[in-house]
Design an enzyme around this catalytic site. Structure first.
Site, PDB file in Angstrom:
ATOM      1  N   ASP A 116       0.824  -1.207   0.000  1.00 35.26           N
ATOM      2  CA  ASP A 116       0.000   0.000   0.000  1.00 35.26           C
ATOM      3  C   ASP A 116       0.857   1.255   0.000  1.00 35.26           C
ATOM      4  O   ASP A 116       2.045   1.235   0.340  1.00 35.26           O
ATOM      5  CB  ASP A 116      -0.947   0.013   1.205  1.00 35.26           C
ATOM      6  CG  ASP A 116      -0.230   0.123   2.533  1.00 35.26           C
ATOM      7  OD1 ASP A 116       0.791  -0.581   2.721  1.00 35.26           O
ATOM      8  OD2 ASP A 116      -0.670   0.911   3.404  1.00 35.26           O
ATOM      9  N   GLU A 211       0.077  -1.322   5.624  1.00 30.53           N
ATOM     10  CA  GLU A 211       1.151  -0.934   6.554  1.00 30.53           C
ATOM     11  C   GLU A 211       1.074   0.545   6.899  1.00 30.53           C
ATOM     12  O   GLU A 211       1.333   0.947   8.037  1.00 30.53           O
ATOM     13  CB  GLU A 211       2.509  -1.274   5.936  1.00 30.53           C
ATOM     14  CG  GLU A 211       3.697  -1.123   6.884  1.00 30.53           C
ATOM     15  CD  GLU A 211       4.383   0.232   6.835  1.00 30.53           C
ATOM     16  OE1 GLU A 211       5.375   0.426   7.562  1.00 30.53           O
ATOM     17  OE2 GLU A 211       3.942   1.114   6.046  1.00 30.53           O
TER      18      GLU A 211
END
Length: 445
Positions: A116, A211
């Site tokens: 991400d 994350e």
């Protein structure tokens, strides 16, 4: 007269577009032979895929589009010849590169990066640009010329003279955090599979979602990984290995004021919004992100919402020393109590939630994990530098979940911003470091 900078940017975009288009065609056609791409080509493709996570979402992963990249990674690994690879229901990618050594006692090691990108800056329609042979001059990003990458603001650029830099075009972040790490691990997998002379034990691969919003390992299956040691590839300058992160708490301050019709409010109304404003205004500058550096911790208000009767302030609290987190929470309590002295009918609640802890607390129990990381960096021809992170990684929590996990450089710089950049040569060195780590663990077993 032709503007050289404009001409170069056109050629750079055209070349990048060809690479990305070719990669997508190859993936869609699902050819039954290995895809042979460099780490740079992989990276240029990955950053064009929108994988931004969303802290306001209750789903996991927080955005379904993160699975778009996960599917591509699974397919690429299969094309390389990796049999043990899959994406689970939560968007995690797990893979195994089987041992090729006769030694039976080589510990299983894991390499991890997150897919991400940060919610702080858009990653929709990223246009990566390759700036060949960097000469030390300012880099003006063409789609927003107010975005200028200057050596004065990015000191590591002094080590990049003659290297090839990759940036976005000025309207988005680049996504090097952490797609540089993803590309480096993927390229290392390709090298391991195609160079059997590189002896290694079982290598586990883990790519995580979310994350950037602190949920990167919420659903990870540690037993499935079965690794002794891990390395996140999510660091900054070439040669850096980080064995220490902030310890982190989240704090939610709920203020309960007194509502009244504004036309008849004298002596009655105690606005929770105004109380919240006074609390934020009294936070010490030397305990703020903008007023601290190095090993100093901070209190940072990240969100405020509410109305006259009730308001909420969300804080993040950070420090390298766990014991100081309580002190920082007490600062919030003290300021709030002092402000409320002028609002006798109002009250507050403060909720503290542990987020992650300094991974050094665990890594110090396994010194070889960091030592072998430094040895691998040196073998890659770099000066190994042990550093602390003013932040956290998936490795922070993995270390406390039974997988001690320092952080290796990926070459990413200016995280979460439109001026994000990465060096092609640094990414290549990261790949070398990963390969040397595999070798070191095999040799020393």
């Amino acid at each position: 007269m032709i503007n050289i900078n404009e001409f170069y940017n056109f050629i750079s975009r055209f070349t990048t577009k060809i690479i990305i288009t070719f990669t997508k065609i190859m993936l869609c056609m699902n050819f039954n032979f290995p895809l042979i791409f460099t780490v740079t080509e992989r990276f240029l493709h990955y950053v064009t895929i929108d994988t931004q996570s969303d802290p306001s979402s209750d789903s996991f992963p927080s955005t379904i589009k993160q699975k778009d990249l996960a599917k591509i990674l699974v397919n690429e690994l299969k094309q390389m010849g990796v049999a043990d690879v899959h994406m689970d229901e939560y968007g995690y990618v797990y893979a195994t590169i089987p041992s090729n050594t006769d030694k039976k006692n080589v510990p299983v090691i894991c390499f991890c990066s997150h897919m991400d990108t940060s919610p702080d800056c858009s990653d929709k329609d990223v246009k990566p640009l390759v700036h060949k042979n960097y000469d030390g001059k300012d880099i003006v990003l063409p789609d927003d010329t107010s975005q200028i990458i200057r050596m004065t603001a990015h000191p590591d650029l002094k080590n990049q003279i003659g290297n090839d830099l990759i940036t976005a075009s000025g309207t988005t972040l680049l996504g090097a955090d952490n797609k540089a790490g993803v590309a480096e691990i993927m390229d290392a997998c390709y090298q391991l599979l195609n160079h059997p002379e590189i002896k290694h034990g079982d290598i586990r691969i883990l790519f995580t979602p979310d994350e950037e919003i602190g949920r990167g390992v919420d659903k990870v299956d540690i037993k499935k990984l079965g690794a002794y040691a891990g390395y996140t590839i999510d660091g900054e300058s070439a040669g850096n290995i980080e064995n220490e992160t902030f310890s982190a708490d989240g704090a939610k301050l709920i203020i309960k004021g007194i509502s009244s019709h504004p036309g008849f409010a004298k002596g009655k109304m105690e606005s929770a919004i105004k109380i919240a404003g006074q609390i934020i205004a009294r936070l010490p500058f030397d305990l703020s992100p903008e007023g601290t550096e190095g090993m100093q911790g901070f209190i940072h208000p990240v969100d405020i919402s509410g109305h006259t009767e009730a308001a909420t302030i969300d804080f993040i609290i950070r420090d390298f020393d766990d014991t100081k987190l309580q002190h920082h929470a007490d600062v919030i309590r003290k300021i709030t109590a002092e402000v409320l002295m002028a609002f006798p009918s109002s009250s507050y609640e403060l909720e503290i939630k542990s987020q992650y802890r300094n991974m050094k607390n665990m890594l110090d129990k396994y010194p070889k994990i960091v030592e072998y990381g430094m040895e691998a960096i040196k073998r890659a021809g770099l000066e190994a530098k042990l550093c602390s992170i003013r932040g956290g990684t998936d490795g922070s929590r993995l270390s406390f979940m039974g997988l001690p996990c320092p952080n290796i450089f990926a070459g990413e710089h200016a995280f979460h911003s439109k001026q994000e950049w990465v060096s092609v040569q640094d990414m290549q060195k990261a790949v070398e470091t990963i390969l040397h780590l595999c070798i070191v663990w095999e040799e020393k077993s």
